[in-house]
Design a protein around this motif. Sequence first.
Motif, mmCIF file in Angstrom:
data_model
loop_
_atom_site.group_PDB
_atom_site.id
_atom_site.type_symbol
_atom_site.label_atom_id
_atom_site.label_comp_id
_atom_site.label_asym_id
_atom_site.label_seq_id
_atom_site.Cartn_x
_atom_site.Cartn_y
_atom_site.Cartn_z
ATOM 1 N N GLU A 65 40.423 -50.271 -51.848
ATOM 2 C CA GLU A 65 41.084 -51.405 -52.496
ATOM 3 C C GLU A 65 40.846 -52.719 -51.740
ATOM 4 O O GLU A 65 41.426 -53.746 -52.106
ATOM 5 N N THR A 66 39.984 -52.694 -50.729
ATOM 6 C CA THR A 66 39.837 -53.846 -49.835
ATOM 7 C C THR A 66 38.553 -54.612 -50.106
ATOM 8 O O THR A 66 37.460 -54.043 -50.038
ATOM 9 N N ASN A 67 38.699 -55.901 -50.417
ATOM 10 C CA ASN A 67 37.546 -56.794 -50.418
ATOM 11 C C ASN A 67 37.378 -57.348 -49.014
ATOM 12 O O ASN A 67 38.358 -57.692 -48.345
#
Length: 248
Positions: free
Chosen positions: A178-180
């Motif tokens: 879920e991490t940009n």
Amino acid sequence: MGSQGDAKNGGEENMAAWLVAVNTLKIQPFELPSLGPHDVRVRMKAVGICGSDVHYLKTLRCAHFVVEEPMVIGHECAGIIEEIGSEVTHLVPGDRVALEPGISCWRCSYCKQGSYNLCPEMKFFATPPVHGSLANQVVHPADLCFKLPDDISLEEGAMCEPLSVGVHACRRANVGPETNVLIMGAGPIGLVALLAARAFGAPRVVIVDVDEFRLSVAKDLGASETVQVSTKAEVLKPAFSPTLMGLG
């Protein structure tokens, strides 16, 4: 520091790359310590050149560490076990290993908690006054030598140390699916952080640098997007809310 002089190991003279002055390296004998019961003697086969090595070469210092007398450089390394101490049971001569370059005290509170990387008494390859590993052979604690799988080359083994920086950064930043991620700097550490972020599942990794070639390498290694910036100060408004890694 260890001494320069006659250095016979395994019937041959052990040589190393000594930093003796600004921009001056000399190949000279490197005397190894006696092999302790928990040590191994390793023939070096691959040693990376870190930015710290370059700083020492050009200025004789890196941050607050200053080279005040001749020092053997190099700390990203892998090699083949030549000899083992009497108490070593998990390694044998001929094993291919990557070396952890930092030797902690094992006694302080950080070491006892498992955070040995924070040990205030750390002895780290090629960090004054400790000699490094750009040598024919080194003696090192067996517990800090890690056997390489057959499908990992010695050159890849030497890159385990810089890769660990990217892995540590991703763990600290809780990178996941879920991490940009935004990485500031596409130098070697920025690139291994890119590889690590992808391995951690980051769906979008943007990397920024001033150098077009570095950014092209980042693109080949899987960057979602690259951004080339000028050396002049500018205000950028990101189009997403990233996890920021400053890893030039």
